[in-house]
Design a protein around this motif. Structure first.
Motif, PDB file in Angstrom:
ATOM      1  N   ASP A  55       0.821  -1.224   0.000  1.00 13.21           N
ATOM      2  CA  ASP A  55       0.000   0.000   0.000  1.00 13.21           C
ATOM      3  C   ASP A  55       0.850   1.268   0.000  1.00 13.21           C
ATOM      4  O   ASP A  55       0.634   2.189   0.788  1.00 13.21           O
ATOM      5  CB  ASP A  55      -0.930   0.016   1.222  1.00 13.21           C
ATOM      6  N   GLY A  56       1.849   1.301  -0.894  1.00 14.03           N
ATOM      7  CA  GLY A  56       2.666   2.496  -1.017  1.00 14.03           C
ATOM      8  C   GLY A  56       3.743   2.650   0.031  1.00 14.03           C
ATOM      9  O   GLY A  56       4.384   3.700   0.122  1.00 14.03           O
ATOM     10  N   VAL A  57       3.960   1.626   0.842  1.00 14.19           N
ATOM     11  CA  VAL A  57       4.994   1.654   1.880  1.00 14.19           C
ATOM     12  C   VAL A  57       6.024   0.568   1.584  1.00 14.19           C
ATOM     13  O   VAL A  57       5.672  -0.598   1.379  1.00 14.19           O
ATOM     14  CB  VAL A  57       4.392   1.422   3.283  1.00 14.19           C
ATOM     15  N   VAL A  58       7.295   0.952   1.549  1.00 14.53           N
ATOM     16  CA  VAL A  58       8.386  -0.003   1.334  1.00 14.53           C
ATOM     17  C   VAL A  58       8.836  -0.527   2.696  1.00 14.53           C
ATOM     18  O   VAL A  58       9.181   0.256   3.595  1.00 14.53           O
ATOM     19  CB  VAL A  58       9.569   0.663   0.614  1.00 14.53           C
ATOM     20  N   GLU A  59       8.808  -1.836   2.856  1.00 16.98           N
ATOM     21  CA  GLU A  59       9.218  -2.460   4.111  1.00 16.98           C
ATOM     22  C   GLU A  59      10.524  -3.220   3.907  1.00 16.98           C
ATOM     23  O   GLU A  59      10.621  -4.074   3.021  1.00 16.98           O
ATOM     24  CB  GLU A  59       8.136  -3.409   4.621  1.00 16.98           C
ATOM     25  N   ILE A  60      11.529  -2.892   4.719  1.00 17.27           N
ATOM     26  CA  ILE A  60      12.820  -3.590   4.707  1.00 17.27           C
ATOM     27  C   ILE A  60      12.936  -4.323   6.037  1.00 17.27           C
ATOM     28  O   ILE A  60      13.051  -3.695   7.089  1.00 17.27           O
ATOM     29  CB  ILE A  60      13.990  -2.603   4.545  1.00 17.27           C
ATOM     30  N   ALA A  61      12.881  -5.645   5.983  1.00 13.24           N
ATOM     31  CA  ALA A  61      12.887  -6.454   7.204  1.00 13.24           C
ATOM     32  C   ALA A  61      14.199  -7.211   7.338  1.00 13.24           C
ATOM     33  O   ALA A  61      14.651  -7.851   6.391  1.00 13.24           O
ATOM     34  CB  ALA A  61      11.716  -7.428   7.206  1.00 13.24           C
ATOM     35  N   VAL A  62      14.803  -7.133   8.521  1.00 11.47           N
ATOM     36  CA  VAL A  62      16.027  -7.870   8.821  1.00 11.47           C
ATOM     37  C   VAL A  62      15.699  -8.859   9.944  1.00 11.47           C
ATOM     38  O   VAL A  62      15.327  -8.455  11.049  1.00 11.47           O
ATOM     39  CB  VAL A  62      17.161  -6.924   9.259  1.00 11.47           C
ATOM     40  N   THR A  63      15.842 -10.153   9.637  1.00  8.56           N
ATOM     41  CA  THR A  63      15.444 -11.212  10.569  1.00  8.56           C
ATOM     42  C   THR A  63      16.647 -12.055  10.958  1.00  8.56           C
ATOM     43  O   THR A  63      17.431 -12.464  10.099  1.00  8.56           O
ATOM     44  CB  THR A  63      14.379 -12.118   9.920  1.00  8.56           C
ATOM     45  N   ASP A  64      16.790 -12.304  12.259  1.00  8.98           N
ATOM     46  CA  ASP A  64      17.877 -13.173  12.727  1.00  8.98           C
ATOM     47  C   ASP A  64      17.295 -14.390  13.438  1.00  8.98           C
ATOM     48  O   ASP A  64      16.087 -14.494  13.659  1.00  8.98           O
ATOM     49  CB  ASP A  64      18.826 -12.404  13.656  1.00  8.98           C
ATOM     50  N   GLN A  65      18.175 -15.328  13.786  1.00  9.14           N
ATOM     51  CA  GLN A  65      17.784 -16.541  14.496  1.00  9.14           C
ATOM     52  C   GLN A  65      18.448 -16.581  15.871  1.00  9.14           C
ATOM     53  O   GLN A  65      18.809 -17.635  16.370  1.00  9.14           O
ATOM     54  CB  GLN A  65      18.171 -17.769  13.668  1.00  9.14           C
ATOM     55  N   GLY A  66      18.563 -15.400  16.475  1.00  9.38           N
ATOM     56  CA  GLY A  66      19.231 -15.290  17.763  1.00  9.38           C
ATOM     57  C   GLY A  66      18.346 -15.650  18.936  1.00  9.38           C
ATOM     58  O   GLY A  66      17.290 -16.285  18.782  1.00  9.38           O
ATOM     59  N   GLU A  67      18.761 -15.193  20.104  1.00 11.36           N
ATOM     60  CA  GLU A  67      18.056 -15.549  21.340  1.00 11.36           C
ATOM     61  C   GLU A  67      16.770 -14.756  21.529  1.00 11.36           C
ATOM     62  O   GLU A  67      15.943 -15.093  22.374  1.00 11.36           O
ATOM     63  CB  GLU A  67      18.979 -15.312  22.541  1.00 11.36           C
ATOM     64  N   GLY A  68      16.584 -13.702  20.760  1.00 10.83           N
ATOM     65  CA  GLY A  68      15.375 -12.900  20.906  1.00 10.83           C
ATOM     66  C   GLY A  68      15.512 -11.856  22.006  1.00 10.83           C
ATOM     67  O   GLY A  68      16.508 -11.795  22.722  1.00 10.83           O
ATOM     68  N   ILE A  69      14.485 -11.040  22.126  1.00  8.93           N
ATOM     69  CA  ILE A  69      14.485  -9.928  23.082  1.00  8.93           C
ATOM     70  C   ILE A  69      13.326 -10.118  24.048  1.00  8.93           C
ATOM     71  O   ILE A  69      12.181 -10.332  23.613  1.00  8.93           O
ATOM     72  CB  ILE A  69      14.328  -8.581  22.349  1.00  8.93           C
ATOM     73  N   PRO A  70      13.557 -10.046  25.355  1.00  8.96           N
ATOM     74  CA  PRO A  70      12.446 -10.153  26.318  1.00  8.96           C
ATOM     75  C   PRO A  70      11.393  -9.085  26.061  1.00  8.96           C
ATOM     76  O   PRO A  70      11.705  -7.962  25.654  1.00  8.96           O
ATOM     77  CB  PRO A  70      13.136  -9.945  27.671  1.00  8.96           C
ATOM     78  N   GLU A  71      10.146  -9.424  26.318  1.00  7.23           N
ATOM     79  CA  GLU A  71       9.032  -8.507  26.041  1.00  7.23           C
ATOM     80  C   GLU A  71       9.191  -7.180  26.777  1.00  7.23           C
ATOM     81  O   GLU A  71       8.870  -6.116  26.244  1.00  7.23           O
ATOM     82  CB  GLU A  71       7.707  -9.167  26.431  1.00  7.23           C
TER      83      GLU A  71
END
Length: 386
Positions: free
Chosen positions: A295-311
């Motif tokens: 919808d007219g927005v460019v999304e650049i996503a960077v995904t890792d397989q690390g330990e994650g971030i606590p909420e």
């Protein structure tokens, strides 16, 4: 003659009795009106409209401390519940004003709502409103207190961050002097000295970059930038670090995406995300960099397989010098400013950045930018967040 006087006397007595009866009715009516006025929950003329127009919290209380009028702001921050003041401290302030007649202004910290655990900081003023009512005004200062805390943390953190490498440089210089006759020790200390000087240079450069971004409201020389070129440059800058740990960098998505902005600044933003993903990913894993247009927005996503971030840390990851894992970040040479730089760079391009993460499942950071239009008449205003 006697009968005439009797008639006149009767008329006079009738007038006196009638007047007295009318007077009694008048007094009774006045007392009834006064009693009705005392019992009436209506506030003085015009006060209703003023309170409804206020953005801040405003509350009017009757002599029994019943809330007879509350602004939307007072309800939204949880000062009123079931037509009564929630906080005993506010009730105490109202009681003091009622007894002394003198207004009170006070800064206080209270729980948000009757069952809230989070606290709010309020600037409260309580004063009489006429002879019967009490007016309580409250300004929510929570955000100001939070920003002040961030400022204090920044000063403390930057002092500590600079002190550590500066102190290390001094100690290593002394060690070099003491080990001047031992070539092996000289080489070891010189290597450490180089690492600390590079760390100091990174911190200084990041501070300068962040200050520049925060000082700029918008980009003055925006150009059409190829997102594919931005990602390619960012990945190339991180390829050596990824190969050293056996991490695969996978690029996918829409290669035609374009945005308006500063290519070098966007490369820095994506580079920081990819660098973080490599640092916090296990060896031999995979980091994905994807692009899509929605919808007219460019999304650049960077995904890792690390330990994650606590909420609990998700809302703080873009703060300056904040680190989820302090020890690991220092070991990898991170400055704690990378994500703050990403945030401000993206905002200056009229976009935003979002994060998804679950402990044990990795993280995804997504930059969202307005898609470039080749029609100059409909170009988005750089610097306005979508």
């Amino acid at each position: 003659m006697d009968s005439t006087w009797l008639v006149l006397l009767s008329l006079a007595l009738g007038l006196v009795v009638g007047a007295g009866f009318v007077a009694i009715l008048y007094v009774a009516a006045r007392r009834g009106a006064h009693a009705a006025d005392v019992a009436s929950p209506a506030v003085p003329d015009g006060v209703d409209q003023v309170i409804d127009a206020l953005e801040s919290a405003a509350i009017v209380l009757d002599p029994s401390n019943n809330v007879i009028k509350a602004s939307p702001g007072a309800l939204s921050i949880g000062l009123v519940w079931n037509q009564a003041l929630v906080h005993p401290h506010l009730v105490d302030l109202v009681g003091r004003v009622r007894r002394t007649g003198e207004p009170i202004t006070e800064e206080c910290e209270l729980a948000r709502g009757p069952f809230g655990e989070a606290n709010i900081h309020l600037s409260v003023r309580v004063a009489r409103l006429g002879s019967r009512y009490i007016l309580l005004l409250a300004e929510d200062r929570t955000e100001s207190f939070r920003l002040e805390q961030v400022r204090r943390d920044f000063v403390a953190n930057i002092s500590h961050e600079l002190k550590t490498p500066i102190g290390a440089v001094g100690l290593l210089a002394e060690a070099l002097d003491s080990a001047s006759e031992d070539p092996e020790q000289v080489r070891r200390f010189a290597h450490r000295l180089t690492e600390e000087s590079q760390r100091l240079a990174r911190i200084t450069q990041d501070i300068i970059e962040l200050s520049r971004l925060q000082a700029a409201d918008a980009l003055t020389d925006a150009e059409i930038v190829s997102v594919k070129q931005v990602i390619t440059s960012a990945v190339d800058q991180n390829r050596v670090a990824a190969e050293a740990r056996g991490i695969e960098l996978a690029m996918r998505g829409d290669k035609r995406a374009e945005v308006y902005g500063d290519e070098a600044l966007l490369v820095t933003a994506v580079h920081n995300l990819v660098s973080n993903a490599i640092q916090y990913s296990p060896a031999g894993s995979r980091v994905g960099i994807g692009v899509r247009i929605v919808d007219g927005v460019v999304e650049i996503a960077v995904t890792d397989q690390g330990e994650g971030i606590p909420e609990d840390d998700l809302d703080r990851v873009f703060e300056r010098f904040f680190r989820v894992d302090q020890a690991r970040s220092r070991h990898t040479g991170g400055t704690g400013l990378g994500l703050a730089i990403v945030k401000h760079a993206v905002q200056n391009h009229g976009g935003d950045i979002r994060v998804w993460s679950q402990p044990g499942r990795g993280s995804t950071f997504t930059i969202r930018l307005p898609e470039a239009s080749h029609d100059a008449a409909v170009r988005p205003a750089i610097g306005e967040t979508t």
